[in-house]
Design a protein around this motif. Sequence first.
Motif, PDB file in Angstrom:
ATOM      1  N   LEU A   3       0.810  -1.226   0.132  1.00  0.00           N
ATOM      2  CA  LEU A   3       0.142   0.081   0.188  1.00  0.00           C
ATOM      3  C   LEU A   3       0.835   1.229  -0.144  1.00  0.00           C
ATOM      4  CD1 LEU A   3      -2.655  -0.897   2.507  1.00  0.00           C
ATOM      5  CD2 LEU A   3      -2.698  -1.260   0.207  1.00  0.00           C
ATOM      6  N   ARG A   4       0.468   2.458  -0.745  1.00  0.00           N
ATOM      7  CA  ARG A   4       1.050   3.344  -0.804  1.00  0.00           C
ATOM      8  C   ARG A   4       0.018   4.646  -0.731  1.00  0.00           C
ATOM      9  NH1 ARG A   4       5.610   2.710  -5.437  1.00  0.00           N
ATOM     10  NH2 ARG A   4       7.049   0.903  -4.304  1.00  0.00           N
ATOM     11  N   ALA A   9      -3.641   5.599   4.164  1.00  0.00           N
ATOM     12  CA  ALA A   9      -4.651   6.450   4.939  1.00  0.00           C
ATOM     13  C   ALA A   9      -6.014   5.902   4.977  1.00  0.00           C
ATOM     14  CB  ALA A   9      -4.932   7.794   4.657  1.00  0.00           C
ATOM     15  N   LYS A  10      -6.533   4.975   3.917  1.00  0.00           N
ATOM     16  CA  LYS A  10      -7.600   4.552   3.957  1.00  0.00           C
ATOM     17  C   LYS A  10      -7.901   3.182   4.629  1.00  0.00           C
ATOM     18  CE  LYS A  10     -11.056   2.845   0.385  1.00  0.00           C
ATOM     19  NZ  LYS A  10     -11.360   2.922  -0.816  1.00  0.00           N
ATOM     20  N   PRO A  15      -9.607  -0.658   8.230  1.00  0.00           N
ATOM     21  CA  PRO A  15      -9.078  -1.861   7.762  1.00  0.00           C
ATOM     22  C   PRO A  15     -10.164  -3.125   7.692  1.00  0.00           C
ATOM     23  CG  PRO A  15      -8.714  -1.637  10.026  1.00  0.00           C
ATOM     24  CD  PRO A  15      -9.298  -0.450   9.511  1.00  0.00           C
ATOM     25  N   ASP A  16     -10.088  -3.787   6.772  1.00  0.00           N
ATOM     26  CA  ASP A  16     -10.779  -5.026   6.372  1.00  0.00           C
ATOM     27  C   ASP A  16     -10.598  -5.886   7.425  1.00  0.00           C
ATOM     28  OD1 ASP A  16     -12.254  -7.156   5.687  1.00  0.00           O
ATOM     29  OD2 ASP A  16     -11.065  -7.553   3.890  1.00  0.00           O
ATOM     30  N   MET A 145       4.135  15.199   6.390  1.00  0.00           N
ATOM     31  CA  MET A 145       2.705  14.598   6.454  1.00  0.00           C
ATOM     32  C   MET A 145       1.939  14.932   5.169  1.00  0.00           C
ATOM     33  SD  MET A 145       1.908  15.063  10.533  1.00  0.00           S
ATOM     34  CE  MET A 145       0.440  14.230  10.360  1.00  0.00           C
ATOM     35  N   GLY A 146       1.056  14.150   4.930  1.00  0.00           N
ATOM     36  CA  GLY A 146       0.094  14.332   3.702  1.00  0.00           C
ATOM     37  C   GLY A 146      -1.246  14.982   4.218  1.00  0.00           C
ATOM     38  N   ARG A 147      -1.595  15.545   3.126  1.00  0.00           N
ATOM     39  CA  ARG A 147      -3.051  16.327   3.322  1.00  0.00           C
ATOM     40  C   ARG A 147      -4.106  15.540   4.319  1.00  0.00           C
ATOM     41  NH1 ARG A 147      -3.920  21.160   4.040  1.00  0.00           N
ATOM     42  NH2 ARG A 147      -2.505  21.567   2.468  1.00  0.00           N
ATOM     43  N   GLU A 148      -4.318  14.302   3.827  1.00  0.00           N
ATOM     44  CA  GLU A 148      -5.295  13.425   4.435  1.00  0.00           C
ATOM     45  C   GLU A 148      -4.879  13.162   6.023  1.00  0.00           C
ATOM     46  OE1 GLU A 148      -6.120  10.002   2.297  1.00  0.00           O
ATOM     47  OE2 GLU A 148      -6.850  11.050   0.809  1.00  0.00           O
TER      48      GLU A 148
END
Length: 333
Positions: A3-4, A9-10, A15-16, A145-148
């Motif tokens: 994952l990237r 973040a999702k 998580p499943d 850090m990313g926006r999300e």
Amino acid sequence: MNLRGAAVAKFLAKPDPATAGALIYGADAMRVALKRQDLIAALAGPSADEEMRLTRLSGAEAKSDPTVVLDALKAVGFFPGPRVVFVDGVTELQAGPVIAALEDWVPGDAALIVTGGALKKTSKLRKAFEGHKSAVAIGLYDDPMGREEIEAAIAAEGLQLTPEARRGVDALAATLDPGDFRQTLAKIALYAGDEAVTPEAVSLMAPATIDADTDEVIAAAADGRAAAIGPLMQRLNGQGVAAVTLVIFATRHFQQLHAAAVGGGIGSIRPPLFGPRRDAAERQLRQWGARKLEAALDLLMETDLTLRSSSRAPQMAVIERALIRLAMMAGAR
């Protein structure tokens, strides 16, 4: 699966429930610790530890008892609900039992959460999680850090920001590591209360530079200078440094030394060290050795568990005692 970006973040947010587990790795131990903390909470809920649905192990424990991880995955808990087995700080030399447990995972077993340092593309551990149909591998790097991530941290504190204050928060996110950023937002939330946050509040709550003092107390422990730890801890306590932050930073330092001890020496540490820091790390590596470093990591993991438990012991006293014990271990033969 690897994952990237936004997919990370999702996954961490939702998580499943049927996932076999996740490997979270990277050179920044603080960033890795925060992400695995979020994932464990999302998978098992906030009461997993109290309800004995969370099993914590170290990489050294997995190596010394090759069946302990698999047994933990298969165990049946006393309380209903999802279970998680967390194995912290796994190196390539400790990966075998973890990989075997992942390969034997079946639906209904606990989820397996593993953390590691800066693993190469050729890492057996990475390949095992990336190639597993029900597991994921998440590499964390020293990017801002990313926006999300920023939005999630702001939402977690319930902050209402003026446009000018938001620009100040974005600037903090670009300069602070995720742990310090979250602590700063928590302070801003307490300061602002129910009112909208102003740029003055952001400026007032922005942390002073404490990295030097943090590095100094950890270096004192690694060098065996027990007498220096008390005064340094008083200074850090006065600056408002959290005990959990100290244990994460100390764990990162000793994980780097251990990786150098079992791998390619000081030159293998990422990010690379230069000048006096490299000289100090080489001296500490000669003083400790792989076996004592494994014992140090076990002690730090026990301390981390105590700090995150419901124990009423003063947290700064707990980490100070652990650092003094490390300093005594450094001088032992």
